[in-house]
Design an enzyme around this catalytic site. Structure first.
Site, mmCIF file in Angstrom:
data_model
loop_
_atom_site.group_PDB
_atom_site.id
_atom_site.type_symbol
_atom_site.label_atom_id
_atom_site.label_comp_id
_atom_site.label_asym_id
_atom_site.label_seq_id
_atom_site.Cartn_x
_atom_site.Cartn_y
_atom_site.Cartn_z
ATOM 1 N N CYS A 2 0.874 -1.182 0.000
ATOM 2 C CA CYS A 2 0.000 0.000 0.000
ATOM 3 C C CYS A 2 0.902 1.219 0.000
ATOM 4 C CB CYS A 2 -0.852 0.039 1.261
ATOM 5 S SG CYS A 2 -1.825 -1.446 1.529
ATOM 6 N N ARG A 28 1.184 1.731 -5.945
ATOM 7 C CA ARG A 28 1.371 0.775 -4.853
ATOM 8 C C ARG A 28 0.049 0.130 -4.410
ATOM 9 N NH1 ARG A 28 6.120 0.848 -2.333
ATOM 10 N NH2 ARG A 28 5.140 -0.144 -0.559
ATOM 11 N N TRP A 75 -3.873 -1.569 -1.099
ATOM 12 C CA TRP A 75 -3.915 -2.815 -1.879
ATOM 13 C C TRP A 75 -4.357 -3.878 -0.886
ATOM 14 C CZ3 TRP A 75 -3.717 -3.869 -6.888
ATOM 15 C CH2 TRP A 75 -3.517 -5.184 -7.285
ATOM 16 N N ASN A 101 1.270 0.089 6.031
ATOM 17 C CA ASN A 101 1.571 -0.754 4.877
ATOM 18 C C ASN A 101 2.330 -1.967 5.394
ATOM 19 O OD1 ASN A 101 2.338 -1.869 2.380
ATOM 20 N ND2 ASN A 101 4.229 -0.673 2.393
ATOM 21 N N GLY A 102 1.824 -3.158 5.102
ATOM 22 C CA GLY A 102 2.502 -4.373 5.563
ATOM 23 C C GLY A 102 1.474 -5.404 5.994
ATOM 24 N N GLU A 481 7.718 -21.358 -18.749
ATOM 25 C CA GLU A 481 7.654 -19.960 -18.304
ATOM 26 C C GLU A 481 8.820 -19.143 -18.875
ATOM 27 O OE1 GLU A 481 5.520 -18.092 -17.265
ATOM 28 O OE2 GLU A 481 6.523 -16.418 -16.301
ATOM 29 N N LYS A 485 8.311 -15.830 -21.222
ATOM 30 C CA LYS A 485 8.900 -14.517 -20.891
ATOM 31 C C LYS A 485 9.726 -14.004 -22.067
ATOM 32 C CE LYS A 485 6.988 -13.582 -18.300
ATOM 33 N NZ LYS A 485 6.005 -14.058 -17.406
ATOM 34 N N GLU A 488 7.407 -13.138 -25.165
ATOM 35 C CA GLU A 488 6.426 -12.053 -25.108
ATOM 36 C C GLU A 488 7.061 -10.668 -25.041
ATOM 37 O OE1 GLU A 488 3.828 -11.777 -21.678
ATOM 38 O OE2 GLU A 488 5.351 -12.638 -20.392
ATOM 39 N N HIS A 504 11.370 -36.595 -29.772
ATOM 40 C CA HIS A 504 10.239 -37.098 -30.573
ATOM 41 C C HIS A 504 9.778 -36.034 -31.562
ATOM 42 C CE1 HIS A 504 10.122 -40.599 -28.015
ATOM 43 N NE2 HIS A 504 10.114 -39.794 -26.957
ATOM 44 N N LYS A 604 -2.383 -5.929 -19.534
ATOM 45 C CA LYS A 604 -2.725 -6.657 -18.312
ATOM 46 C C LYS A 604 -4.209 -6.493 -18.029
ATOM 47 C CE LYS A 604 0.342 -7.468 -14.508
ATOM 48 N NZ LYS A 604 1.415 -8.225 -15.131
HETATM 49 C C1 F6R Z 1 2.659 -13.380 -19.025
HETATM 50 C C2 F6R Z 1 1.420 -12.920 -18.439
HETATM 51 C C3 F6R Z 1 0.160 -13.552 -18.879
HETATM 52 C C4 F6R Z 1 -0.777 -13.786 -17.692
HETATM 53 C C5 F6R Z 1 -2.120 -14.313 -18.182
HETATM 54 C C6 F6R Z 1 -3.030 -14.627 -17.028
HETATM 55 O O1 F6R Z 1 3.765 -12.711 -18.525
HETATM 56 O O2 F6R Z 1 1.409 -12.026 -17.626
HETATM 57 O O3 F6R Z 1 0.402 -14.745 -19.545
HETATM 58 O O4 F6R Z 1 -0.177 -14.693 -16.839
HETATM 59 O O5 F6R Z 1 -2.715 -13.372 -19.009
HETATM 60 O O6 F6R Z 1 -3.290 -13.510 -16.262
HETATM 61 P P1 F6R Z 1 -3.936 -13.645 -14.826
HETATM 62 O O7 F6R Z 1 -2.950 -14.332 -13.965
HETATM 63 O O8 F6R Z 1 -4.193 -12.229 -14.403
HETATM 64 O O9 F6R Z 1 -5.184 -14.423 -14.978
#
Ligand code: F6R
Length: 609
Positions: A2, A28, A75, A101-102, A481, A485, A488, A504, A604
């Site tokens: 927060c 935050r 948060w 915050n914490g 993963e 990373k 993307e 295979h 996001k």
């Molecule tokens: C990759 C990434 C995405 C999310 C995916 C799911 O770095 O951020 O692949 O992991 O869109 O998002 P959440 O976890 O918010 O459902």
């Protein structure tokens, strides 16, 4: 995570500055906002749920009178993002206001004790114990100063905190204290300030005093005094001049949010070790009873689920089925039923495919459990039980700190279930718990020691057209993963497979110089993984290994390697082993001239309130 802010001004009113400063701390947290000031020896408080601008439009955060005040942007971790849970929190008499915050780990015990003494609580937060404890301390000994009462109070707290306290008992002071949550002071000719982060006061001063863990501060119009919480000994510290721009300050001096968030992982992992036991137990109980368990998620969160399926199997002997949320309805929509349990994992709690899978399962009477970073998100509303991963907002589009936090929470769930089922020995359990506790430090070591190496590797391989990522067992999830990373944010086509599958078909792609990243923890699959490395090497691949320190055998076979500390248990290995891959992806994006925070075509999910 927060944002807190407080100020004592020589002239004018504090509220407009607190409002503006909270706005610059909104990265935050942004679930709710509140400000308390002191005027004519009364605390005046305004707070509500929602983002700062929305709340300001309705209740005007600028018109509270008084030269002294504190504010908070939240948060949510304990208690939903509702007005009642918004900070500042008050004691029973309304004379003490606290922003925090914490995470206070022992809040349930403290709350019970305080309730037995007659204190009335209005929120579901851990924070609210703090004003009541200060009140109680002063009730027991009215000769104490406000600072002494805060000092006694924080000694009773377990967990992390940065707090700012105002009280009509000493209306010209702000008392702050810090343990494992950031706190910094600002000083100018116009006043003194305390905040979670420098951006909060940078527009009014660039003179900052950094506060360390275990310190208590008394702010007054005369300036600031710092003392050690342990023994009240005074600390002398002069302000430093901060030469950051406001934009740099928001990123704490890092060039991008992604690298800042990679560096935050030791702290975010520590937060995952402060989960509310009760919810972990509850979820473990539901998993224990289920006939079949689906782990449902998208993208990075799916990789956490894939890793978790190994954790649940190896630690608790519970078979679970990780499923891409976008496939769930087609694959399991007809068979899922009242005896099925869905553990949906979503950082945002708003990903459409994950919610669609949950809706389908819910319509067929399945039990929905949730793991998310956003309390108040749709996932928390549709889950029978949910747990918040407590990572704080993630601004970089690529998930980093939220991934390792998900893994830590899932590992804790697997351990709990294992305990419930009596599946592993006490010694094994103790050793795993100890390693889990050490992971924040291990990740810190990796970030500190391996960043340079990741940068060099990115430079060396920046012209490679394709990358392979291979791992066996739980490291398959790490490989997936690592590939996601890299792909993307640097737009380098990448392929990931369980290493055993590589022969295979995928092996036909290999030609001299083709980079293959191997994830090589020293677990049961180490020997077979070496065979996979040899196969690739024989065809001229360039081997890049993520290895444990001292793994000379694999280092010998590799063209390049990045090390992680040794002795990491297999089930926990995706947490440290994914960190070098995050760094590699980040530096590869920079080498290729891309902004890692804003990869093209991606965004996001944000919480819809
Ligand atoms: C990759 C990434 C995405 C999310 C995916 C799911 O770095 O951020 O692949 O992991 O869109 O998002 P959440 O976890 O918010 O459902």
């Amino acid at each position: 995570m927060c944002g807190i802010f407080g100020c004592i001004l020589k002239e004018g009113t504090a509220a407009p500055l607190i409002h503006a400063s909270l706005k610059s701390l909104e990265y935050r947290g942004y679930d709710s906002v509140g400000i308390a000031t002191i005027n004519k020896n009364k605390i005046i408080l305004k707070k509500d749920q929602g983002k700062i601008d929305e709340v300001h439009r309705i209740i005007n955060l600028d018109d509270l009178p008084g030269k002294i005040g504190v504010g908070h942007t939240r948060w949510a971790t304990h208690g939903a993002p509702l007005k009642i849970n918004a900070h500042p929190h008050l004691d029973c008499t309304g004379q003490i206001a606290v922003v925090h915050n914490g995470i206070i780990e022992n809040f349930s015990e403290l709350k019970l004790e305080l309730e037995n003494l007659g204190h009335r609580f209005v929120s579901k937060t851990d924070t609210e114990v703090i004003p009541h404890l200060i009140e109680e301390t002063l009730k027991k000994d009215s000769s104490l100063s406000l600072a002494d009462a805060v000092l006694e109070t924080v000694k009773a707290l377990e967990g992390s905190y940065a707090i700012a306290v105002i009280s009509t008992i000493e209306p010209d002071k702000i008392i702050c204290a810090r343990n494992e949550s950031p706190l910094v002071l600002g000083v100018s000719k116009d006043g003194v300030y305390c905040a979670s982060d420098i951006p909060a006061f940078l527009p009014v001063t660039n003179k900052a005093v950094l506060i360390n863990d275990g310190e208590l501060i008394v702010l007054s119009s005369a300036g600031y005094e710092i003392k050690k919480i342990r023994d009240s000994s005074p600390v002398s510290r002069k302000p430093e001049i901060i030469d950051w721009t406001p934009e740099m300050a928001v990123k704490k001096g890092y060039p991008h949010f992604m690298i800042k968030e990679i560096h935050e992982q030791p702290a975010t992992l520590r937060n995952t070790l402060r989960m509310q036991e009760h919810y972990l137990d509850l979820i473990a109980t539901f998993l224990d009873r289920a006939n079949e368990v689906f782990l449902v998620a998208c993208g990075t969160s799916y990789h956490a689920c894939l890793a978790a399926s190994y954790m649940f199997s190896k630690l608790a002997f519970l078979p679970t089925y990780p499923v891409y949320a976008s496939e769930f309805v087609e694959q399991h929509g007809k068979s899922v039923n009242i005896d099925s349990t869905i553990l949906a994992v979503s950082q945002s709690g708003e990903t459409a495919d994950t919610l669609a899978a949950v809706t389908c399962a819910q319509q067929r009477a399945a039990t929905i459990l949730g793991l998310t970073n956003v309390i108040g998100s749709t996932l928390t509303r549709v889950s029978r039980v949910y747990i918040g991963q407590q990572s704080g907002p993630e601004i970089g589009v690529a998930a980093t700190k939220t991934f390792t936090s998900q893994l830590s929470v899932l590992a804790q769930l697997a351990l709990r279930l294992s305990k419930k089922r009596g599946k592993i020995s006490q010694d094994e359990m103790d050793a795993l718990e100890e390693r889990l506790e050490n992971l924040p430090d291990i990740v810190d070591t990796i970030v500190q020691k391996q960043e340079k190496k990741a940068k060099q590797l990115a430079k060396k391989y920046k012209n490679s057209k394709v990358f392979f990522f291979l791992g066996r067992g739980i490291s398959t999830a790490t490989a997936y993963e690592g590939r996601l990373k890299l792909m993307e944010i640097s737009y380098v086509p990448s392929i990931a497979f369980p290493a055993g599958e590589s022969k295979h078909g995928p092996i036909s792609l290999i030609e001299p110089g083709f980079p293959v990243v191997f994830i090589c923890p020293k677990d049961g699959s180490h020997r077979t993984l070496i065979s996979n490395i040899m196969e690739m090497k024989a065809r001229g691949a360039s081997i890049i290994a993520v290895v444990e320190e001292g793994d000379e055998e694999i280092k010998e076979l590799s063209d390049d390697y990045i090390e992680v500390p040794k002795g990491i248990p297999e089930v926990l290995s995706p947490i440290p082993f994914s960190v070098p891959l995050q760094l590699l992806a980040y530096y590869m994006a920079l080498e290729k001239g891309h902004n890692p925070d804003t990869p093209r075509n991606l965004a996001k999910s944000v919480t819809v309130k």
